[in-house]
Design an enzyme around this catalytic site. Sequence first.
Site, mmCIF file in Angstrom:
data_model
loop_
_atom_site.group_PDB
_atom_site.id
_atom_site.type_symbol
_atom_site.label_atom_id
_atom_site.label_comp_id
_atom_site.label_asym_id
_atom_site.label_seq_id
_atom_site.Cartn_x
_atom_site.Cartn_y
_atom_site.Cartn_z
ATOM 1 N N VAL A 201 6.975 31.649 -43.134
ATOM 2 C CA VAL A 201 7.621 31.887 -44.236
ATOM 3 C C VAL A 201 7.098 33.451 -44.393
ATOM 4 O O VAL A 201 6.120 34.032 -44.081
ATOM 5 C CB VAL A 201 6.398 31.215 -45.345
ATOM 6 C CG1 VAL A 201 7.059 31.590 -46.793
ATOM 7 C CG2 VAL A 201 6.563 29.644 -45.572
ATOM 8 N N LYS A 202 8.281 34.137 -45.136
ATOM 9 C CA LYS A 202 8.374 35.492 -45.461
ATOM 10 C C LYS A 202 8.294 35.676 -46.568
ATOM 11 O O LYS A 202 8.852 34.956 -47.593
ATOM 12 C CB LYS A 202 9.550 36.246 -44.995
ATOM 13 C CG LYS A 202 9.535 37.559 -45.265
ATOM 14 C CD LYS A 202 10.836 38.220 -44.816
ATOM 15 C CE LYS A 202 11.740 38.333 -45.783
ATOM 16 N NZ LYS A 202 12.963 39.334 -45.477
ATOM 17 N N THR A 203 7.386 36.526 -47.389
ATOM 18 C CA THR A 203 7.264 36.755 -48.921
ATOM 19 C C THR A 203 6.980 38.175 -49.028
ATOM 20 O O THR A 203 6.912 38.760 -48.021
ATOM 21 C CB THR A 203 6.070 35.826 -49.440
ATOM 22 O OG1 THR A 203 6.302 35.875 -50.886
ATOM 23 C CG2 THR A 203 4.783 36.120 -48.938
#
Length: 298
Positions: A201-203
């Site tokens: 996941v990218k955040t």
Amino acid sequence: MADADASEAKHYAADVPMRSEPFFLKGSNNLDWGMKNRLAAIFNPSSGRTVMLAFDHGYFLGPTSGLERVDLNIVPLIRYADTLMLTRGILRTSIPPTYSRGIVLRASGGPSILKELSNEEIAVSIDEAIRLNVAAMAVQVFIGGEYETRSVHNMTRLVDMGNRHGIATLAVTAVGKDMVRDAKYMRLATRMCAELGATYVKTYYVEQGFETVTAACPVPIVIAGGKKLPESEALQLAHNAIQQGAAGVDMGRNIFQSEAPVAMIQAVRSVVHENLSPNEAYDLYLELKEGGEDSFDS
Ligand code: R5P
């Protein structure tokens, strides 16, 4: 025809248990070999981390500053990246096929900055992703956005297709302009993506409680760089995120809009892979910028 093996001296090492080592990435131990092999082309197995060079912005922004000429501005940087995040159009037209690390392919799109950005669809077929030999597909997920459910459904369909072929799915949590970027929101968005099958996941990094975001997410998290900051601040941001549990950065503007992109990407690498402090990394940046030097041995 090979000769029959006539040797009596066999070495079965029957008293030595067969090696069975855990895979180095968080939450990835139960994935199949092909998926793990692709993840090892995105994350560096020695550090367990990645510097993703992101330059997919044109898929909704057009030729934004620093990306007017990918062949001139970005190609000189790719040797310093662990992986590239880009669209299929730029991959085919501008990236040498001799590039041998992982490719993270932008796989969602539709609206431009002139429209509602959450109204995306899947923008690539799995056949195309396989043909391009990608390691992962990236999909925007708009938790709390107008088309939240559609974007989550885009992600789960890509997860299903990717898992069938051993291709990872990167869920990119997009935060609307009027939303609060805090740890509570990031925990919700990242955890939802992981629960619904994202491989990683990218955040965005948040100042307060980012370690709770990484702790509550059972798959690796990488952080986006976001808008261009002074180089020292971007290095501080990367350092904070890594020290609080991020498995890397997915950085675009803070590298390709830097005054010295080749120096900057190497300074970012030193923070991500070598745990350099922000001051040490900034000194490295200045040294490389002034000396035109290259610290990288590839
Ligand atoms: C959004 O345009 C893309 O997903 C970018 O790849 C991502 O935001 C990382 O780029 P930056 O560091 O410029 O935010």
